[in-house]
Design a protein around this motif. Structure first.
Motif, short mmCIF file in Angstrom:
data_model
loop_
_atom_site.label_atom_id
_atom_site.label_comp_id
_atom_site.label_asym_id
_atom_site.label_seq_id
_atom_site.Cartn_x
_atom_site.Cartn_y
_atom_site.Cartn_z
N MET A 1 0.86 -1.20 0.07
CA MET A 1 -0.08 0.00 -0.02
C MET A 1 0.87 1.11 -0.22
N SER A 2 0.49 2.28 -0.93
CA SER A 2 1.62 3.33 -1.22
C SER A 2 0.97 4.31 -0.06
N ARG A 3 1.83 5.24 0.75
CA ARG A 3 1.63 6.18 1.68
C ARG A 3 1.98 7.57 1.17
N TRP A 4 1.51 8.59 1.56
CA TRP A 4 1.86 9.75 1.19
C TRP A 4 3.22 10.11 1.92
N ILE A 5 3.45 9.64 2.99
CA ILE A 5 4.80 9.85 3.36
C ILE A 5 5.69 8.50 3.69
N GLU A 6 6.26 8.21 2.70
CA GLU A 6 7.05 6.90 2.97
C GLU A 6 8.33 7.29 3.85
N PRO A 7 8.75 6.23 4.23
CA PRO A 7 10.10 6.22 5.08
C PRO A 7 11.31 7.03 4.29
N VAL A 8 12.03 7.92 4.61
CA VAL A 8 12.91 8.79 4.09
C VAL A 8 13.96 9.03 5.06
N THR A 9 15.28 9.28 4.53
CA THR A 9 16.36 9.78 5.28
C THR A 9 16.68 10.89 4.89
N LEU A 10 16.79 12.15 5.70
CA LEU A 10 17.17 13.48 5.12
C LEU A 10 18.50 13.81 5.79
N GLU A 11 19.50 14.36 5.07
CA GLU A 11 20.93 14.83 5.69
C GLU A 11 21.02 16.25 5.03
N GLY A 12 21.70 16.87 5.96
CA GLY A 12 22.53 18.01 5.48
C GLY A 12 24.11 17.96 6.23
N GLU A 13 24.36 19.18 6.23
CA GLU A 13 25.83 19.48 6.98
C GLU A 13 25.84 19.12 8.28
N TYR A 14 24.77 19.52 9.15
CA TYR A 14 24.90 19.58 10.55
C TYR A 14 24.20 18.33 11.08
N VAL A 15 23.05 17.73 10.39
CA VAL A 15 22.18 17.09 11.11
C VAL A 15 21.66 15.94 10.07
N LYS A 16 21.42 14.66 10.41
CA LYS A 16 20.76 13.44 9.78
C LYS A 16 19.67 13.21 10.41
N LEU A 17 18.52 13.08 9.58
CA LEU A 17 17.21 12.46 10.13
C LEU A 17 16.90 11.16 9.40
N VAL A 18 16.89 10.05 10.35
CA VAL A 18 16.69 8.70 10.15
C VAL A 18 15.19 8.22 10.46
N PRO A 19 14.76 7.41 9.88
CA PRO A 19 13.47 6.87 10.44
C PRO A 19 13.91 5.89 11.69
N LEU A 20 12.98 6.41 12.61
CA LEU A 20 12.99 6.04 14.22
C LEU A 20 12.76 4.35 14.13
N THR A 21 13.47 3.77 14.77
CA THR A 21 13.35 2.47 15.19
C THR A 21 13.62 2.15 16.71
N LEU A 22 13.28 0.89 17.28
CA LEU A 22 13.28 0.34 18.47
C LEU A 22 14.89 0.48 18.94
N GLU A 23 15.56 0.02 17.86
CA GLU A 23 17.23 -0.06 18.06
C GLU A 23 17.61 1.43 18.58
N HIS A 24 17.14 2.54 18.60
CA HIS A 24 17.51 3.85 19.03
C HIS A 24 17.13 4.28 20.31
N GLU A 25 16.55 3.11 21.10
CA GLU A 25 16.18 3.25 22.42
C GLU A 25 17.20 3.75 23.51
N GLN A 26 18.42 3.20 23.29
CA GLN A 26 19.35 3.40 24.36
C GLN A 26 20.09 4.82 23.84
N ALA A 27 20.29 5.08 22.55
CA ALA A 27 21.05 6.52 22.27
C ALA A 27 19.86 7.63 22.55
N LEU A 28 18.38 7.27 22.58
CA LEU A 28 17.64 8.33 22.62
C LEU A 28 17.50 8.63 24.30
N THR A 29 17.60 7.53 25.19
CA THR A 29 17.74 7.74 26.45
C THR A 29 18.97 8.44 26.99
N ALA A 30 20.11 8.24 26.24
CA ALA A 30 21.08 9.05 26.49
C ALA A 30 21.08 10.65 26.17
#
Length: 196
Positions: A1-30
């Motif tokens: 099924m097609s969605r309006w907002i598909e998973p995407v990674t957005l990257e610039g010079e200072y920041v990278k935005l990656v799809p959130l997953t459960l694997e990010h739990e420890q890093a988000l806690t920190a």
């Protein structure tokens, strides 16, 4: 099924935005521990024991409501320093909200947030063809209100007694938006601020 907002990674010079997953739990806690952000009464940042539930809720919003949560990575260090998301998605009306945004104290008031918003807004207006992007914040979160206005968003109004906070205190919500016709000026402003 097609969605309006598909998973995407957005990257610039200072920041990278990656799809959130459960694997990010420890890093988000920190990241949230840098400044003990969960102690801010006027916003919601997960405490260490609630990070997993926070991510699960974000992923549920993705699956059921078409939201897209991101982990925010500082490209200079490679560390996860926060979270943000597209949500309140109204595909039929090509509208969405950017929110649930928070950053570790060490990267607050750096170019990272400006560039993250530039990446998110560029994708929303130029790839998704959104006609409006909304931002909402607690009336008492003056830093957030100032930051949103500095992006070039305009205040639409205040929703009084809009929500009941985790402590039972009623929240007045300030609503801002950027509409499609304003995007070129907002984009120029954000690029100018990053160049400085």
């Amino acid at each position: 099924m097609s969605r309006w907002i598909e998973p995407v990674t957005l990257e610039g010079e200072y920041v990278k935005l990656v799809p959130l997953t459960l694997e990010h739990e420890q890093a988000l806690t920190a990241a949230a521990s840098d400044g003990e952000l969960w102690k801010l009464w006027y916003t919601f940042v997960p405490s260490p024991d609630k990070t997993r539930a926070y991510i699960e809720t974000a992923l549920d919003m993705r699956d059921r409501l078409g939201a897209h949560p991101f982990a925010v990575i500082d490209t200079k260090t490679g560390e996860i320093v926060g979270s943000t998301r597209y949500f309140a998605v109204e595909e039929a009306h090509r509208r969405l909200e950017i929110g649930h945004t928070w950053y570790a104290r060490r990267v607050q008031k750096t170019p990272l947030n400006t560039e993250a918003k530039l990446l998110l807004l560029t994708h929303a207006f130029e790839k998704l063809n959104a006609i409006a992007v909304e931002f909402r914040t607690h009336f008492m979160n003056h830093a957030s209100r100032t930051a949103i206005a500095r992006l070039g968003a305009r205040q639409d109004g205040i929703l009084r007694n809009h929500q009941i906070g985790k402590d039972g205190v009623l929240r007045d919500t300030v609503v801002f938006s950027i509409i499609q016709s304003e995007w070129p000026a907002v984009r120029a402003n954000l690029n100018f601020r990053l160049d400085r």
